[in-house]
Design a protein around this motif. Structure first.
Motif, mmCIF file in Angstrom:
data_model
loop_
_atom_site.group_PDB
_atom_site.id
_atom_site.type_symbol
_atom_site.label_atom_id
_atom_site.label_comp_id
_atom_site.label_asym_id
_atom_site.label_seq_id
_atom_site.Cartn_x
_atom_site.Cartn_y
_atom_site.Cartn_z
ATOM 1 N N ASP A 102 0.819 -1.212 0.000
ATOM 2 C CA ASP A 102 0.000 0.000 0.000
ATOM 3 C C ASP A 102 0.852 1.262 0.000
ATOM 4 N N LYS A 103 1.992 1.206 0.698
ATOM 5 C CA LYS A 103 2.891 2.366 0.688
ATOM 6 C C LYS A 103 3.424 2.615 -0.714
ATOM 7 N N LEU A 104 3.848 1.558 -1.371
ATOM 8 C CA LEU A 104 4.367 1.691 -2.733
ATOM 9 C C LEU A 104 3.298 2.250 -3.666
ATOM 10 N N LEU A 105 2.128 1.622 -3.644
ATOM 11 C CA LEU A 105 1.058 2.075 -4.538
ATOM 12 C C LEU A 105 0.661 3.519 -4.223
ATOM 13 N N GLY A 106 0.571 3.843 -2.952
ATOM 14 C CA GLY A 106 0.248 5.205 -2.548
ATOM 15 C C GLY A 106 1.274 6.194 -3.075
ATOM 16 N N TYR A 107 2.520 5.829 -2.948
ATOM 17 C CA TYR A 107 3.587 6.706 -3.428
ATOM 18 C C TYR A 107 3.546 6.844 -4.943
ATOM 19 N N PHE A 108 3.369 5.728 -5.627
ATOM 20 C CA PHE A 108 3.303 5.764 -7.090
ATOM 21 C C PHE A 108 2.142 6.638 -7.558
ATOM 22 N N ASN A 109 1.016 6.549 -6.876
ATOM 23 C CA ASN A 109 -0.117 7.403 -7.236
ATOM 24 C C ASN A 109 0.219 8.880 -7.111
ATOM 25 N N LEU A 110 0.929 9.221 -6.042
ATOM 26 C CA LEU A 110 1.326 10.614 -5.856
ATOM 27 C C LEU A 110 2.211 11.093 -6.998
ATOM 28 N N VAL A 111 3.236 10.313 -7.281
ATOM 29 C CA VAL A 111 4.165 10.702 -8.345
ATOM 30 C C VAL A 111 3.436 10.763 -9.682
ATOM 31 N N SER A 112 2.606 9.752 -9.916
ATOM 32 C CA SER A 112 1.840 9.698 -11.155
ATOM 33 C C SER A 112 0.972 10.939 -11.354
ATOM 34 N N SER A 113 0.283 11.351 -10.288
ATOM 35 C CA SER A 113 -0.607 12.511 -10.441
ATOM 36 C C SER A 113 0.193 13.807 -10.526
ATOM 37 N N ARG A 114 1.382 13.801 -9.953
ATOM 38 C CA ARG A 114 2.238 14.983 -10.058
ATOM 39 C C ARG A 114 2.722 15.161 -11.497
ATOM 40 N N TYR A 115 3.094 14.055 -12.140
ATOM 41 C CA TYR A 115 3.598 14.122 -13.511
ATOM 42 C C TYR A 115 2.478 13.970 -14.541
ATOM 43 N N LEU A 116 1.253 13.808 -14.072
ATOM 44 C CA LEU A 116 0.098 13.631 -14.958
ATOM 45 C C LEU A 116 0.322 12.502 -15.956
ATOM 46 N N SER A 117 0.926 11.418 -15.460
ATOM 47 C CA SER A 117 1.204 10.298 -16.356
ATOM 48 C C SER A 117 1.277 8.992 -15.579
ATOM 49 N N ARG A 170 11.180 -7.254 -2.897
ATOM 50 C CA ARG A 170 10.310 -8.423 -3.009
ATOM 51 C C ARG A 170 8.892 -7.996 -3.372
ATOM 52 N N GLU A 171 8.391 -6.975 -2.688
ATOM 53 C CA GLU A 171 7.033 -6.495 -2.930
ATOM 54 C C GLU A 171 6.899 -5.902 -4.326
ATOM 55 N N LEU A 172 7.946 -5.221 -4.797
ATOM 56 C CA LEU A 172 7.928 -4.672 -6.157
ATOM 57 C C LEU A 172 7.795 -5.801 -7.176
ATOM 58 N N LYS A 173 8.514 -6.879 -6.913
ATOM 59 C CA LYS A 173 8.445 -8.029 -7.812
ATOM 60 C C LYS A 173 7.031 -8.604 -7.828
ATOM 61 N N LEU A 174 6.440 -8.725 -6.631
ATOM 62 C CA LEU A 174 5.072 -9.240 -6.540
ATOM 63 C C LEU A 174 4.078 -8.324 -7.258
ATOM 64 N N LEU A 175 4.264 -7.008 -7.107
ATOM 65 C CA LEU A 175 3.376 -6.060 -7.789
ATOM 66 C C LEU A 175 3.457 -6.236 -9.300
ATOM 67 N N LYS A 176 4.656 -6.542 -9.771
ATOM 68 C CA LYS A 176 4.839 -6.806 -11.203
ATOM 69 C C LYS A 176 4.115 -8.089 -11.600
ATOM 70 N N GLU A 177 4.407 -9.148 -10.820
ATOM 71 C CA GLU A 177 3.806 -10.455 -11.109
ATOM 72 C C GLU A 177 2.279 -10.407 -11.058
ATOM 73 N N ASP A 178 1.747 -9.611 -10.133
ATOM 74 C CA ASP A 178 0.293 -9.513 -10.002
ATOM 75 C C ASP A 178 -0.320 -8.549 -11.010
ATOM 76 N N GLY A 179 0.527 -7.980 -11.870
ATOM 77 C CA GLY A 179 0.017 -7.135 -12.941
ATOM 78 C C GLY A 179 -0.411 -5.741 -12.527
ATOM 79 N N PHE A 180 0.058 -5.266 -11.368
ATOM 80 C CA PHE A 180 -0.289 -3.910 -10.938
ATOM 81 C C PHE A 180 0.601 -2.860 -11.603
ATOM 82 N N ILE A 181 1.868 -3.227 -11.742
ATOM 83 C CA ILE A 181 2.803 -2.251 -12.318
ATOM 84 C C ILE A 181 3.718 -2.921 -13.333
ATOM 85 N N ASP A 182 4.370 -2.069 -14.097
ATOM 86 C CA ASP A 182 5.484 -2.503 -14.917
ATOM 87 C C ASP A 182 6.692 -1.724 -14.419
ATOM 88 N N LYS A 183 7.861 -2.332 -14.545
ATOM 89 C CA LYS A 183 9.030 -1.680 -13.966
ATOM 90 C C LYS A 183 10.266 -2.036 -14.784
#
Lengths: 210, 210
Positions: A147-162, A187-200
DNA sequence: CTTTTTCTGTTGCAAAAGCAACAAATTATT
DNA sequence: AATAATTTGTTGCTTTTGCAACAGAAAAAG
């Protein structure tokens, strides 16, 4: 930080203004200021980027805040109650303006145009700090690394509008910013990738949801 | 919160001042305000105490801030980016002053003495908020429940200038404030007792170290 | 261009924290 | 005063996170 008045224009007109304001340049990894003594300093980062870092007794490093252009920092914002070391470290070459807070509030007020203008916009400046800190708190109160990662990514994403963006710091630093163990975060980043939430790819993240 | 100007005196002289300021009373568990709409509200708690609470999608409740007499809160301080619910809930009977932030900054400035005075002290008011939030962040970045508890106890202890104090909220709420699981926190409290760090009777804590 | 340093990615294992469930105690409500 | 609701305290089990260690990649320094 999101400042409502035009900081750039304001800073540009600075040179022939108040002699009390100091402008200094720092190279990578230099300590810009420490929050140990009570100097009532207010600093504005004109260029580069820097981190407020805390080193605790267990050897943990925490990135308390990350500063980029026109962000404000300094002891005025921080009642140093802790015995931990609090340093602002330059991540790259930085130019910084140093004010004494009292000058903004009192002395220079009537005679110095620069300080007068700054005093005028001081509430907005500090207020934007507050909203920043509140966002940070929202991140830190998330219960899991995911949740921390996703929360942070959302912030950055909305800041860069992308949905796709590069992280403003290294993954090691990101872990210190989210206040979690680096390897657990990887480890969690890898899982987020595997679960299809993010690409990295490297430190470029693409959000795949919503 | 630590305000440098005399808030009490200031509030006391309010009655025959500005008609734009609203004073309302809330009973226990009532919602004082929600941070969903953009009203640019600034509130000051005159009596009682209240919490800023966030409910997230996983059903977790977080006490984002705890307010007591003369604390300030409201949407001005919070850029609501989240889709979570943000409420200020009265813990007991509360009296609250409601301002519109824009009135403090602009309109009322010249003609209304009350707003003028508040504007004057606005930087200090907001600044104390900043230092509060920074303390909160320091707590939340601690890596273990034990460190969060001890960090929090130190804060309360230094606020009351005593090694022995009653917690300002229930243990259930404390867990939501530290953003940890309640039962895990209870376990840690027991360990802290067993390890001789603290003494605990009900919600009265005594620090046994240093 | 080579060497050194830092950063990334990974893993097995240990420790900490979360979850669920319940009884006892305390506090509110009628 | 009796009943209902909430809070506290506890525990067994599961999941998550942290720790330590290492190899390869990338970046910085010489």
């Amino acid at each position: 930080m999101n400042i409502t008045f035009d900081m750039k224009k304001f800073i540009d007109n600075f040179e022939n203004s108040c002699h009390k304001v100091q402008k200094k340049t720092f190279s990578k990894n230099e300590v810009i200021t420490s929050y140990i003594e009570k100097r009532n300093q207010l600093c504005i980062l004109i260029s580069g980027n820097a981190d407020l870092v805390r080193y605790d007794l267990n050897g943990n490093r925490t990135i308390v805040e990350h500063f980029s252009q026109y962000d404000a920092f300094g002891e005025v914002f921080y009642a140093v109650t802790t015995n931990n070391e609090l340093l602002v470290e330059a991540r790259e070459k930085c130019e910084v303006l140093f004010y004494i807070y009292d000058d903004i509030r009192n002395k220079c007020r009537s005679n110095c145009k620069f300080h007068q203008m700054l005093a005028e916009d001081l509430p907005e400046l500090i207020l934007s700090k507050v909203t920043d800190l509140n966002m940070r708190i929202e991140l830190l109160t998330k219960r899991s690394i995911r949740d921390k990662l996703l929360g942070y990514f959302n912030l950055v994403s909305s800041r860069y509008l992308s949905k796709s963006f590069s992280l403003p710091f290294s993954l090691t630093d990101l872990a210190d910013y989210l206040s979690v163990d680096r390897s657990a975060m990887m480890r969690e980043l890898k899982l987020l990738k595997e679960d299809g939430f993010i690409d990295k790819t490297g430190n470029r993240i693409t959000l795949l949801y919503k």
